[in-house]
Design a protein around this motif. Structure first.
Motif, PDB file in Angstrom:
ATOM      1  N   LEU A  70      36.091  71.437  -9.518  1.00  0.00           N
ATOM      2  CA  LEU A  70      34.735  70.926  -9.334  1.00  0.00           C
ATOM      3  C   LEU A  70      33.755  71.871 -10.024  1.00  0.00           C
ATOM      4  CD1 LEU A  70      33.295  68.580  -7.834  1.00  0.00           C
ATOM      5  CD2 LEU A  70      32.906  70.194  -5.954  1.00  0.00           C
ATOM      6  N   SER A  75      29.783  72.960 -11.730  1.00  0.00           N
ATOM      7  CA  SER A  75      28.345  72.921 -11.466  1.00  0.00           C
ATOM      8  C   SER A  75      27.606  73.301 -12.745  1.00  0.00           C
ATOM      9  CB  SER A  75      27.959  73.896 -10.350  1.00  0.00           C
ATOM     10  OG  SER A  75      28.554  73.521  -9.122  1.00  0.00           O
ATOM     11  N   ARG A 111      38.207  62.418 -12.129  1.00  0.00           N
ATOM     12  CA  ARG A 111      39.634  62.725 -12.153  1.00  0.00           C
ATOM     13  C   ARG A 111      40.445  61.445 -12.237  1.00  0.00           C
ATOM     14  NH1 ARG A 111      40.480  66.079  -6.761  1.00  0.00           N
ATOM     15  NH2 ARG A 111      39.161  64.371  -6.061  1.00  0.00           N
ATOM     16  N   SER A 135      37.057  59.530  -1.562  1.00  0.00           N
ATOM     17  CA  SER A 135      35.852  60.180  -1.038  1.00  0.00           C
ATOM     18  C   SER A 135      35.461  59.586   0.303  1.00  0.00           C
ATOM     19  CB  SER A 135      34.695  60.029  -2.037  1.00  0.00           C
ATOM     20  OG  SER A 135      34.973  60.711  -3.233  1.00  0.00           O
ATOM     21  N   ARG A 163      29.544  62.910  -7.212  1.00  0.00           N
ATOM     22  CA  ARG A 163      30.506  64.006  -7.212  1.00  0.00           C
ATOM     23  C   ARG A 163      31.729  63.711  -8.076  1.00  0.00           C
ATOM     24  NH1 ARG A 163      31.808  67.919  -2.314  1.00  0.00           N
ATOM     25  NH2 ARG A 163      29.605  68.173  -2.763  1.00  0.00           N
ATOM     26  N   ARG A 164      32.118  62.456  -8.138  1.00  0.00           N
ATOM     27  CA  ARG A 164      33.324  62.115  -8.900  1.00  0.00           C
ATOM     28  C   ARG A 164      33.190  62.431 -10.384  1.00  0.00           C
ATOM     29  NH1 ARG A 164      33.273  57.047 -11.423  1.00  0.00           N
ATOM     30  NH2 ARG A 164      35.523  56.899 -11.101  1.00  0.00           N
ATOM     31  N   ASP A 166      38.891  57.389  -7.012  1.00  0.00           N
ATOM     32  CA  ASP A 166      38.218  58.569  -6.472  1.00  0.00           C
ATOM     33  C   ASP A 166      37.231  58.175  -5.387  1.00  0.00           C
ATOM     34  OD1 ASP A 166      39.256  60.844  -7.466  1.00  0.00           O
ATOM     35  OD2 ASP A 166      37.655  61.259  -8.901  1.00  0.00           O
ATOM     36  N   ASP A 215      25.489  66.868  -7.179  1.00  0.00           N
ATOM     37  CA  ASP A 215      26.010  65.497  -7.157  1.00  0.00           C
ATOM     38  C   ASP A 215      24.985  64.511  -7.714  1.00  0.00           C
ATOM     39  OD1 ASP A 215      28.302  66.474  -6.005  1.00  0.00           O
ATOM     40  OD2 ASP A 215      27.839  65.775  -3.982  1.00  0.00           O
ATOM     41  N   ARG A 259      31.920  65.265 -11.554  1.00  0.00           N
ATOM     42  CA  ARG A 259      31.740  66.706 -11.695  1.00  0.00           C
ATOM     43  C   ARG A 259      33.035  67.466 -11.980  1.00  0.00           C
ATOM     44  NH1 ARG A 259      28.943  68.988  -6.599  1.00  0.00           N
ATOM     45  NH2 ARG A 259      29.444  70.910  -7.738  1.00  0.00           N
ATOM     46  N   TYR A 260      34.101  66.802 -12.334  1.00  0.00           N
ATOM     47  CA  TYR A 260      35.382  67.483 -12.479  1.00  0.00           C
ATOM     48  C   TYR A 260      35.672  67.888 -13.919  1.00  0.00           C
ATOM     49  CZ  TYR A 260      36.394  66.438  -7.652  1.00  0.00           C
ATOM     50  OH  TYR A 260      36.344  66.399  -6.283  1.00  0.00           O
ATOM     51  N   TRP A 268      32.741  76.754 -13.256  1.00  0.00           N
ATOM     52  CA  TRP A 268      33.720  76.292 -12.295  1.00  0.00           C
ATOM     53  C   TRP A 268      34.610  77.464 -11.896  1.00  0.00           C
ATOM     54  CZ3 TRP A 268      33.697  75.368 -17.464  1.00  0.00           C
ATOM     55  CH2 TRP A 268      34.808  75.770 -18.213  1.00  0.00           C
TER      56      TRP A 268
END
Length: 257
Positions: free
Chosen positions: A58, A60, A117, A132, A44-45, A128, A38, A47-48, A78
């Motif tokens: 999600l 990495s 997203r 969260s 995190r938002r 998002d 993150d 990472r999609y 992913w």
């Protein structure tokens, strides 16, 4: 974006890259690994990755060392339908793992592979970030609850957790002292409209104002119904000092006949 760690122009010609440049510490929890990703991605938002249809997964960034060339390569990974697809992003040449992960995410963004997203049509959460926050507000075993319970338990009091004081009334208290007939509710500042910390959402403000007002009305009804049944209600805001809140709870319990 400037990343911590010195960048090298042509890899490590005379020696292998240090382990700190690509290898993570062993034994870290899934939560710690997710937090690392993150931070590197900028939240995190971001990472999609889009997958089949309008679905998102999600992702990495994984770092791999190529011993022969003494280079570190970044890959995007992913999960999708039981598989683990990957996409080569490019070489990264910083001195620290954190900087190389961030560089990998920059490559993924530059290639248009990842991002936030889109908000689903008709979603009650307008972004998002709002969703969260909502997911982060757990219904029970929150940090304020755990701290309060620990202090009260250390004082020698025993209680039930997440229980209805009145079985016929669909209201669950966070701590319930059945003999003393004391019900304790630990209220979140957002969901219950804390006068000190609640800030109305900028988007969908009418929806959230109505929602919070309904929660407050429900709280008042709960207090009234329990009082009519002979119960004492203690409400604690999540921002309160746990020790102060615990003293208040202990005093109320001891004061009951």
């Amino acid at each position: 974006m400037i990343h911590a760690g010195k960048a090298r122009q042509s890899g490590w010609k005379d020696q292998m890259p240090p382990a700190r440049a690509w290898k993570g510490r062993a034994g870290r929890s899934k939560e710690a690994l997710a937090a690392e990703q993150d931070r590197a991605a900028g939240g995190r938002r971001m990472r999609y990755v889009p997958v089949e249809g309008d679905q998102y997964a999600l992702a990495s960034v994984e770092l791999k060392l190529l011993p022969r060339t003494r280079r570190i390569r970044a890959y995007l990974r992913w999960s999708e339908k039981g598989r683990s697809p990957s996409r080569y992003l490019g070489p990264v040449e910083h001195d620290t793992r954190a900087a190389n992960l961030a560089a990998g995410w920059d490559l993924a963004k530059a290639k248009g592979l990842v991002g936030a997203r889109p908000v689903p049509e008709g979603s009650w959460a307008a972004s998002d970030s709002v969703r969260s926050v909502m997911r982060a507000n757990r219904g029970k075993d929150t940090k304020p609850e755990l701290r309060l319970r620990s202090i009260v338990h250390a004082a020698g009091l025993r209680y039930r957790v997440s229980t209805r004081p009145l079985p016929e009334l669909r209201r669950t208290a966070d701590l319930v002292f059945t003999r003393a007939r004391v019900a304790v509710f630990v209220d979140g500042c957002f969901w219950h409209g804390c006068p000190a910390h609640f800030r109305p959402a900028r988007k969908n403000s009418e929806f959230w104002t109505t929602k919070i007002a309904a929660n407050q009305a429900r709280d008042e009804e709960t207090d009234r119904r329990l009082a009519e049944a002979g119960w004492k209600v203690v409400r604690v805001w999540e921002h309160e000092d746990p020790a102060d809140a615990a003293r208040r709870v202990i005093e109320v319990v001891h004061a009951q006949p």
